[in-house]
Design an enzyme around this catalytic site. Structure first.
Site, PDB file in Angstrom:
ATOM      1  N   GLY A  11       8.947 -11.332  -7.114  1.00 38.03           N
ATOM      2  CA  GLY A  11       7.514 -11.495  -6.864  1.00 38.03           C
ATOM      3  C   GLY A  11       6.680 -11.083  -8.066  1.00 38.03           C
ATOM      4  N   ASP A  56      18.627  -8.436   2.198  1.00 42.46           N
ATOM      5  CA  ASP A  56      17.437  -8.936   2.881  1.00 42.46           C
ATOM      6  C   ASP A  56      16.843  -7.804   3.694  1.00 42.46           C
ATOM      7  OD1 ASP A  56      15.710 -10.378   4.821  1.00 42.46           O
ATOM      8  OD2 ASP A  56      16.650 -12.152   3.946  1.00 42.46           O
ATOM      9  N   GLN A  81       6.384 -10.061   3.398  1.00 45.08           N
ATOM     10  CA  GLN A  81       5.618 -11.292   3.605  1.00 45.08           C
ATOM     11  C   GLN A  81       4.193 -10.865   3.253  1.00 45.08           C
ATOM     12  OE1 GLN A  81       3.395 -13.827   3.918  1.00 45.08           O
ATOM     13  NE2 GLN A  81       2.870 -13.030   5.930  1.00 45.08           N
ATOM     14  N   SER A 123      -1.173  -1.153   1.282  1.00 47.64           N
ATOM     15  CA  SER A 123      -2.196  -2.125   0.881  1.00 47.64           C
ATOM     16  C   SER A 123      -3.584  -1.730   1.353  1.00 47.64           C
ATOM     17  CB  SER A 123      -1.838  -3.479   1.491  1.00 47.64           C
ATOM     18  OG  SER A 123      -2.947  -4.347   1.429  1.00 47.64           O
ATOM     19  N   GLU A 125      -5.508  -3.732   2.523  1.00 49.15           N
ATOM     20  CA  GLU A 125      -5.741  -4.485   3.776  1.00 49.15           C
ATOM     21  C   GLU A 125      -5.701  -3.555   4.991  1.00 49.15           C
ATOM     22  OE1 GLU A 125      -7.075  -8.089   3.416  1.00 49.15           O
ATOM     23  OE2 GLU A 125      -6.000  -7.831   5.294  1.00 49.15           O
ATOM     24  N   TYR A 147      -0.783  -8.957   9.143  1.00 53.15           N
ATOM     25  CA  TYR A 147      -0.264  -8.368   7.897  1.00 53.15           C
ATOM     26  C   TYR A 147      -0.768  -6.932   7.740  1.00 53.15           C
ATOM     27  CZ  TYR A 147      -0.073  -7.321   2.876  1.00 53.15           C
ATOM     28  OH  TYR A 147       0.135  -6.707   1.660  1.00 53.15           O
ATOM     29  N   ASN A 176      -6.354  -5.188  -4.375  1.00 56.37           N
ATOM     30  CA  ASN A 176      -5.868  -6.487  -4.893  1.00 56.37           C
ATOM     31  C   ASN A 176      -5.615  -6.426  -6.399  1.00 56.37           C
ATOM     32  OD1 ASN A 176      -7.458  -6.826  -2.463  1.00 56.37           O
ATOM     33  ND2 ASN A 176      -7.134  -9.018  -2.716  1.00 56.37           N
ATOM     34  N   ALA A 278     -10.153 -13.417  11.370  1.00 54.07           N
ATOM     35  CA  ALA A 278     -10.896 -12.169  11.158  1.00 54.07           C
ATOM     36  C   ALA A 278     -10.710 -11.830   9.686  1.00 54.07           C
ATOM     37  CB  ALA A 278     -10.336 -11.050  12.037  1.00 54.07           C
TER      38      ALA A 278
HETATM   39  P1  NAP Z   1       4.793 -11.463  -3.747  1.00 53.40           P
HETATM   40  O1  NAP Z   1       4.533 -12.048  -5.112  1.00 53.40           O
HETATM   41  O2  NAP Z   1       4.493 -12.277  -2.544  1.00 53.40           O
HETATM   42  O3  NAP Z   1       6.348 -11.042  -3.716  1.00 53.40           O
HETATM   43  C1  NAP Z   1       6.980 -10.713  -2.509  1.00 53.40           C
HETATM   44  C2  NAP Z   1       8.453 -10.436  -2.792  1.00 53.40           C
HETATM   45  O4  NAP Z   1       9.086 -10.053  -1.567  1.00 53.40           O
HETATM   46  C3  NAP Z   1       9.232 -11.650  -3.323  1.00 53.40           C
HETATM   47  O5  NAP Z   1      10.115 -11.206  -4.325  1.00 53.40           O
HETATM   48  C4  NAP Z   1      10.015 -12.101  -2.085  1.00 53.40           C
HETATM   49  O6  NAP Z   1      11.214 -12.753  -2.392  1.00 53.40           O
HETATM   50  C5  NAP Z   1      10.316 -10.758  -1.465  1.00 53.40           C
HETATM   51  N1  NAP Z   1      10.706 -10.855  -0.049  1.00 53.40           N
HETATM   52  C6  NAP Z   1       9.960 -11.366   0.958  1.00 53.40           C
HETATM   53  N2  NAP Z   1      10.627 -11.259   2.105  1.00 53.40           N
HETATM   54  C7  NAP Z   1      11.826 -10.663   1.830  1.00 53.40           C
HETATM   55  C8  NAP Z   1      12.955 -10.287   2.595  1.00 53.40           C
HETATM   56  N3  NAP Z   1      13.009 -10.514   3.908  1.00 53.40           N
HETATM   57  N4  NAP Z   1      13.992  -9.676   1.973  1.00 53.40           N
HETATM   58  C9  NAP Z   1      13.970  -9.460   0.652  1.00 53.40           C
HETATM   59  N5  NAP Z   1      12.934  -9.808  -0.139  1.00 53.40           N
HETATM   60  C10 NAP Z   1      11.875 -10.408   0.443  1.00 53.40           C
HETATM   61  O7  NAP Z   1       4.029 -10.075  -3.585  1.00 53.40           O
HETATM   62  P2  NAP Z   1       3.335  -9.130  -4.692  1.00 53.40           P
HETATM   63  O8  NAP Z   1       1.940  -9.588  -4.913  1.00 53.40           O
HETATM   64  O9  NAP Z   1       4.250  -8.963  -5.834  1.00 53.40           O
HETATM   65  O10 NAP Z   1       3.209  -7.765  -3.863  1.00 53.40           O
HETATM   66  C11 NAP Z   1       4.271  -6.807  -3.868  1.00 53.40           C
HETATM   67  C12 NAP Z   1       4.104  -5.887  -2.670  1.00 53.40           C
HETATM   68  O11 NAP Z   1       2.849  -5.212  -2.756  1.00 53.40           O
HETATM   69  C13 NAP Z   1       4.086  -6.567  -1.309  1.00 53.40           C
HETATM   70  O12 NAP Z   1       4.676  -5.693  -0.389  1.00 53.40           O
HETATM   71  C14 NAP Z   1       2.617  -6.736  -0.989  1.00 53.40           C
HETATM   72  O13 NAP Z   1       2.416  -6.825   0.398  1.00 53.40           O
HETATM   73  C15 NAP Z   1       2.076  -5.457  -1.590  1.00 53.40           C
HETATM   74  N6  NAP Z   1       0.683  -5.475  -2.045  1.00 53.40           N
HETATM   75  C16 NAP Z   1       0.279  -6.427  -2.917  1.00 53.40           C
HETATM   76  C17 NAP Z   1      -1.017  -6.395  -3.395  1.00 53.40           C
HETATM   77  C18 NAP Z   1      -1.522  -7.422  -4.380  1.00 53.40           C
HETATM   78  O14 NAP Z   1      -2.746  -7.518  -4.545  1.00 53.40           O
HETATM   79  N7  NAP Z   1      -0.652  -8.142  -5.063  1.00 53.40           N
HETATM   80  C19 NAP Z   1      -1.898  -5.380  -2.979  1.00 53.40           C
HETATM   81  C20 NAP Z   1      -1.411  -4.410  -2.096  1.00 53.40           C
HETATM   82  C21 NAP Z   1      -0.115  -4.449  -1.643  1.00 53.40           C
HETATM   83  P3  NAP Z   1      11.316 -14.376  -2.559  1.00 53.40           P
HETATM   84  O15 NAP Z   1      11.046 -14.623  -4.009  1.00 53.40           O
HETATM   85  O16 NAP Z   1      12.726 -14.627  -2.152  1.00 53.40           O
HETATM   86  O17 NAP Z   1      10.284 -14.981  -1.654  1.00 53.40           O
HETATM   87  O1  G4F Z   2      -6.523 -13.707  -2.447  1.00 58.72           O
HETATM   88  P1  G4F Z   2      -6.466 -13.461  -0.983  1.00 58.72           P
HETATM   89  O2  G4F Z   2      -5.632 -14.385  -0.178  1.00 58.72           O
HETATM   90  O3  G4F Z   2      -6.008 -11.941  -0.835  1.00 58.72           O
HETATM   91  P2  G4F Z   2      -6.114 -10.882   0.369  1.00 58.72           P
HETATM   92  O4  G4F Z   2      -6.203 -11.527   1.676  1.00 58.72           O
HETATM   93  O5  G4F Z   2      -7.197  -9.922   0.000  1.00 58.72           O
HETATM   94  O6  G4F Z   2      -4.686 -10.175   0.296  1.00 58.72           O
HETATM   95  C1  G4F Z   2      -4.124  -9.784  -0.959  1.00 58.72           C
HETATM   96  O7  G4F Z   2      -4.535  -8.463  -1.259  1.00 58.72           O
HETATM   97  C2  G4F Z   2      -4.076  -7.455  -0.334  1.00 58.72           C
HETATM   98  C3  G4F Z   2      -4.646  -6.121  -0.816  1.00 58.72           C
HETATM   99  O8  G4F Z   2      -5.913  -5.916  -0.212  1.00 58.72           O
HETATM  100  C4  G4F Z   2      -2.568  -7.453  -0.326  1.00 58.72           C
HETATM  101  F1  G4F Z   2      -2.106  -6.468   0.486  1.00 58.72           F
HETATM  102  C5  G4F Z   2      -2.063  -8.818   0.131  1.00 58.72           C
HETATM  103  O9  G4F Z   2      -0.629  -8.823   0.067  1.00 58.72           O
HETATM  104  C6  G4F Z   2      -2.600  -9.880  -0.828  1.00 58.72           C
HETATM  105  O10 G4F Z   2      -2.014  -9.670  -2.090  1.00 58.72           O
HETATM  106  O11 G4F Z   2      -7.933 -13.486  -0.361  1.00 58.72           O
HETATM  107  C7  G4F Z   2      -8.996 -12.704  -0.866  1.00 58.72           C
HETATM  108  C8  G4F Z   2     -10.306 -13.121  -0.193  1.00 58.72           C
HETATM  109  C9  G4F Z   2     -10.242 -13.165   1.334  1.00 58.72           C
HETATM  110  O12 G4F Z   2     -11.387 -12.529   1.888  1.00 58.72           O
HETATM  111  C10 G4F Z   2     -10.309 -14.642   1.671  1.00 58.72           C
HETATM  112  O13 G4F Z   2     -10.969 -14.949   2.909  1.00 58.72           O
HETATM  113  O14 G4F Z   2     -10.622 -14.435  -0.620  1.00 58.72           O
HETATM  114  C11 G4F Z   2     -11.114 -15.163   0.489  1.00 58.72           C
HETATM  115  N1  G4F Z   2     -10.911 -16.599   0.262  1.00 58.72           N
HETATM  116  C12 G4F Z   2     -11.908 -17.518   0.209  1.00 58.72           C
HETATM  117  N2  G4F Z   2     -11.390 -18.754   0.049  1.00 58.72           N
HETATM  118  C13 G4F Z   2      -9.736 -17.223   0.121  1.00 58.72           C
HETATM  119  C14 G4F Z   2     -10.031 -18.585  -0.011  1.00 58.72           C
HETATM  120  N3  G4F Z   2      -8.460 -16.761   0.084  1.00 58.72           N
HETATM  121  C15 G4F Z   2      -7.465 -17.661  -0.102  1.00 58.72           C
HETATM  122  N4  G4F Z   2      -6.197 -17.224  -0.176  1.00 58.72           N
HETATM  123  N5  G4F Z   2      -7.714 -19.015  -0.227  1.00 58.72           N
HETATM  124  C16 G4F Z   2      -8.977 -19.526  -0.179  1.00 58.72           C
HETATM  125  O15 G4F Z   2      -9.181 -20.729  -0.293  1.00 58.72           O
END
Ligand code: NAP
Ligand code: G4F
Length: 324
Positions: A11, A56, A81, A123, A125, A147, A176, A278
């Protein structure tokens, strides 16, 4: 040479964390789930320097085997996820991966090697319908999606294993964070990718949902340093990781289109189908504890981040940073 096991290494965050740990001299192992085709785009540049083990989050025995065979000092549990809209379509599976998956990893650590230090990817979230502005480590949770609910479970089970079994298990409550490696479905990357395609004449419209949603957006490359720092502390504690500034989705749109000298109003359409059942209207983190205790500061600013992403999307389509 310390060893780290990273779940979610394929990821966005996993790939940056693997690079960061390699630069620190770690032996880096990544957990990957079985797929009929390889999904290693984000790690192909470091694949000869890391080891991949199969497993997994749905399968406890595969996690036990992975922890036993890798024998790490640190586990970074990033797999989940992670896309919020999918969590309404697949709420049970999201709970299995994102909530119970954490318990499975904690159980694997507890039974195989309880001295391991574990990082859990919590997160912002979890704050959902925010109860305080800005949100800190003491702000109550009010998740607004399956989520977010699953992440609250993952957060509290990590606290519980720390308190029940004395594990060094901590949560980073990350706001984020984005990068050119962000999945195409998340709003920042959806926008920067569409801008690049529009600039190249490959698309002429971008449909978005809630343009007024506000997020505290930072650069993923900066945030993985905080994950590592949390595991180097004397005592296990949770931290908010954020920039402390918030922007709207509309701000992202404006910066991205102006990077390529286009007027966003000609291309962006609001689409009610993309509104969430929501939404989380506004998130703003308070990173004071991380600044003070970890000495952590973000390096990349918001405008620089969005422009970096636009430039990378243009380059991937064969143009230079300004679309020429
Ligand atoms: P991401 O790009 O969606 O990556 C998710 C990873 O999880 C991928 O490597 C995916 O593997 C793996 N995965 C999903 N289901 C799995 C399973 N059942 N078993 C093993 N591996 C699995 O997410 P990210 O943005 O790097 O975020 C990393 C973590 O931080 C996540 O837990 C996310 O919820 C959390 N987080 C992210 C943000 C953000 O803004 N990015 C903020 C707060 C928290 P595949 O490649 O096989 O799909
Ligand atoms: O980029 P988003 O999909 O990120 P969201 O929902 O904030 O979640 C991300 O950040 C979380 C940390 O707070 C992580 F835990 C989570 O795994 C993920 O990485 O959406 C951001 C905002 C939302 O309010 C959404 O309603 O953008 C708004 N938005 C407006 N138009 C949209 C869109 N989001 C998406 N994905 N696609 C649109 O077309």
């Amino acid at each position: 040479m310390p060893t780290a096991l990273v779940t979610g290494i394929t990821g966005q965050d996993g790939s940056y964390l693997a690079e960061f740990l390699l630069a620190k001299g770690y032996r880096v192992c990544g957990l990957v789930r079985r797929s009929s085709t390889e999904n290693f785009d984000r790690i192909k540049h470091i694949q000869d320097r890391i080891q991949l083990v199969s497993g997994d989050l749905l399968d406890l025995s595969s996690l036990v085997d992975a922890v036993r065979s890798v024998d790490p000092e640190e586990v970074y549990n990033l797999a989940a996820q992670s896309f919020v809209p999918t969590s309404w379509q697949q709420p049970v599976l999201t709970g299995e991966f994102t909530a119970l998956g954490v318990t499975r990893m904690l159980e694997a650590i507890r039974t195989v090697k309880p001295g391991i230090r574990m990082y859990q990817a919590s997160s912002s979230e979890m704050f959902g319908k925010v109860q305080q502005v800005p949100q800190s480590e003491t702000t109550p949770f009010y998740p607004r999606s399956p989520y977010g609910v699953a992440k609250v479970y993952g957060h509290w089970i990590t606290v519980n294993y720390r308190e029940s079994y004395g594990l060094f298990a901590v949560s980073g409550i990350l706001f984020n964070h984005e990068s050119p490696r962000r999945g195409l479905e998340f709003v920042t990357r959806k926008i920067t990718h569409a801008v690049a395609r529009i600039k190249m004449g490959l698309a002429n419209e971008l449909r978005l949902g809630n343009l007024n949603a506000k997020r505290d957006w930072g650069f993923a490359g900066d945030y993985v340093a905080a994950m590592w720092a949390m595991l180097q502390q004397e005592k296990p504690e949770d931290f908010v990781i954020a920039t402390g500034t918030a922007h709207t989705v509309r701000d992202v749109v404006e910066i991205a289109f102006s990077r390529v000298d286009l007027d966003w109003r000609r291309y962006v359409r609001e689409d009610s189908q993309l509104m969430r059942p929501a939404d989380v209207d506004a998130l703003l983190g308070d990173p004071a504890k991380a600044h003070k205790v970890l000495g952590w500061e973000p390096k990349v600013g918001f405008k620089e981040l969005i422009e970096m992403m636009v430039d990378a999307d243009l380059m991937a389509l064969g143009r230079d940073g300004r679309g020429r």
